[in-house]
Design a protein around this motif. Structure first.
Motif, short mmCIF file in Angstrom:
data_model
loop_
_atom_site.label_atom_id
_atom_site.label_comp_id
_atom_site.label_asym_id
_atom_site.label_seq_id
_atom_site.Cartn_x
_atom_site.Cartn_y
_atom_site.Cartn_z
N ALA A 11 -12.98 93.71 5.44
CA ALA A 11 -14.15 93.10 4.57
C ALA A 11 -15.17 92.37 5.38
CB ALA A 11 -13.48 91.92 3.93
N SER A 13 -18.98 91.65 7.36
CA SER A 13 -20.03 91.03 6.79
C SER A 13 -21.12 91.85 7.74
CB SER A 13 -19.96 89.63 7.11
OG SER A 13 -19.25 89.04 6.16
N ASP A 43 -19.10 92.46 2.52
CA ASP A 43 -19.06 91.06 2.32
C ASP A 43 -20.61 90.58 2.80
OD1 ASP A 43 -16.45 90.86 1.21
OD2 ASP A 43 -15.99 89.13 2.96
N ALA A 124 -17.95 83.16 6.09
CA ALA A 124 -16.70 82.72 6.42
C ALA A 124 -16.74 81.79 7.63
CB ALA A 124 -15.86 83.95 6.82
N HIS A 126 -15.66 80.68 10.94
CA HIS A 126 -14.72 81.64 11.86
C HIS A 126 -14.22 81.10 13.10
CE1 HIS A 126 -14.49 85.64 10.92
NE2 HIS A 126 -15.60 85.55 10.09
N TYR A 194 -18.06 81.63 0.41
CA TYR A 194 -17.27 82.57 0.96
C TYR A 194 -15.75 82.40 0.26
CZ TYR A 194 -13.21 84.10 3.81
OH TYR A 194 -12.24 84.68 4.38
N CYS A 198 -14.38 85.42 -1.94
CA CYS A 198 -13.30 86.23 -1.52
C CYS A 198 -12.05 86.21 -2.46
CB CYS A 198 -13.07 85.49 0.04
SG CYS A 198 -11.58 86.39 0.62
N ARG A 212 -6.71 89.69 8.35
CA ARG A 212 -8.13 89.44 9.09
C ARG A 212 -7.68 88.48 10.23
NH1 ARG A 212 -9.34 85.93 3.59
NH2 ARG A 212 -7.63 84.28 3.51
N LEU A 216 -9.16 82.41 10.45
CA LEU A 216 -9.63 82.18 9.13
C LEU A 216 -8.17 81.57 8.27
CD1 LEU A 216 -11.74 85.08 8.09
CD2 LEU A 216 -12.41 82.58 8.14
N1 GLU Z 1 -16.57 88.97 5.66
C1 GLU Z 1 -15.81 87.83 5.95
C2 GLU Z 1 -15.78 88.01 7.55
O1 GLU Z 1 -16.41 88.82 8.06
C3 GLU Z 1 -14.32 88.42 5.67
C4 GLU Z 1 -13.19 87.45 6.11
C5 GLU Z 1 -11.85 87.90 5.25
O2 GLU Z 1 -11.38 88.88 5.49
O3 GLU Z 1 -11.55 87.42 4.20
O4 GLU Z 1 -15.20 87.05 8.04
#
Ligand code: GLU
Length: 282
Positions: A11, A13, A43, A124, A126, A194, A198, A212, A216
């Motif tokens: 996912a 971004s 995303d 998200a 980070h 987010y 998500c 991920r 997170l």
């Molecule tokens: N698009 C989010 C990111 O880049 C996704 C994070 C996830 O995997 O939930 O952090």
């Protein structure tokens, strides 16, 4: 979810070029998917920061690295799969429905705290210091005036333990009201957060395991509360160790020299880059 066919997702971004840290997470995600299904979700919820050229670059760079996914946008412009569109910017009605469900079930309250609202970006969170600050609860008991522009927060139960087993890090526990507070699910400008997007996507796309970055983890705790509130099952989780630069800082999209595009253009082979991404894991 024993017996359920594996469905994992990548996912990214499209807010910059992917770097070695992404390569690490996505290589591990692809490896864990094994013979199961791997989905690519774009995303691009944060329309201020997302760019179509980065979306195309992320598909090309991941394909170049040797990662294959069978659902979602492909570098050649096709989009196989039954759960599309696979770009978050095109999935607004799903997020509105999830928002309404939470709202009708009494999980949300309107919040007019503008400074906090500004900090609740749709991308998200980070790093710990980028995470939403612990909300002091100012608007929790406020009597909302009609038509007042407001963000909407999910009310957590202070002191509630949220635990899950992480396939890479082992057992994890976070405490609501201490490790994270009431969090935004819909911003004042109507953009879902987010966390909400998500969760809605992972549920509808029938994701069985979320892989991920480790940054997170606390988002996962929030998302478990959202999934429960919406009546969805909880996927498995695997949080990947972050990749750091020589100063010990987490790699960011601004570390251009670690971008897959740069490494690729400087003549490295996919195999060499895969090694760089995986080797440094302690
Ligand atoms: N698009 C989010 C990111 O880049 C996704 C994070 C996830 O995997 O939930 O952090």
């Amino acid at each position: 979810m024993i017996g359920t066919p594996y469905r994992g997702r990548l996912a990214p971004s499209p807010t910059g070029l992917l770097h070695l840290g992404h390569a690490r997470t996505f290589l591990i995600a692809a490896e864990r998917a094994g013979g199961g299904t791997l989905i690519l979700r774009n995303d691009d919820l944060d329309t201020q920061r997302s760019r179509p050229e980065f979306a195309q670059a992320m598909l090309e760079d991941l394909a170049w690295l040797g990662i294959r996914w069978t659902e979602g946008p492909q570098p050649d412009g096709t989009e196989p799969g039954n759960f599309g569109p696979y770009a978050q910017s095109l999935r607004g009605s799903l997020y509105t429905a999830a928002f309404q469900q939470l709202s009708e079930a009494g999980f949300l309250y309107p919040c007019i705290c503008s400074r906090k609202d500004l900090l609740s970006a749709p991308h998200a969170p980070h790093a710990e210091d980028e995470d939403e600050p612990l909300y002091p609860g100012t608007c929790r008991e406020r009597n909302p005036e009609s038509d007042e522009p407001s963000a909407w927060r999910f009310r957590v139960t202070d002191g509630e333990e949220v635990s899950f087993y992480d396939a890479l890090l082992g057992p994890q526990t976070f405490i609501a009201g201490r490790d994270f507070g009431d969090f935004v699910v819909m911003r004042r400008d109507g953009v879902p957060s987010y966390q909400l997007a998500c969760v809605a996507d992972d549920a509808v796309m029938q994701i069985t395991e979320v892989v991920r970055g480790r940054d997170l983890l606390r988002s996962t705790a929030r998302q478990i509360l959202l999934l429960r509130a919406l009546g969805h099952s909880i996927p498995a989780y695997a949080h990947v160790e972050l990749m750091r630069n020589e100063r010990g800082e987490r790699l960011a999209k601004r570390d251009a020299a670690r971008s897959l595009r740069y490494l690729r253009e400087s003549g490295l082979t996919p195999q060499e880059v895969r090694k760089m991404a995986i080797e440094e894991i302690e």
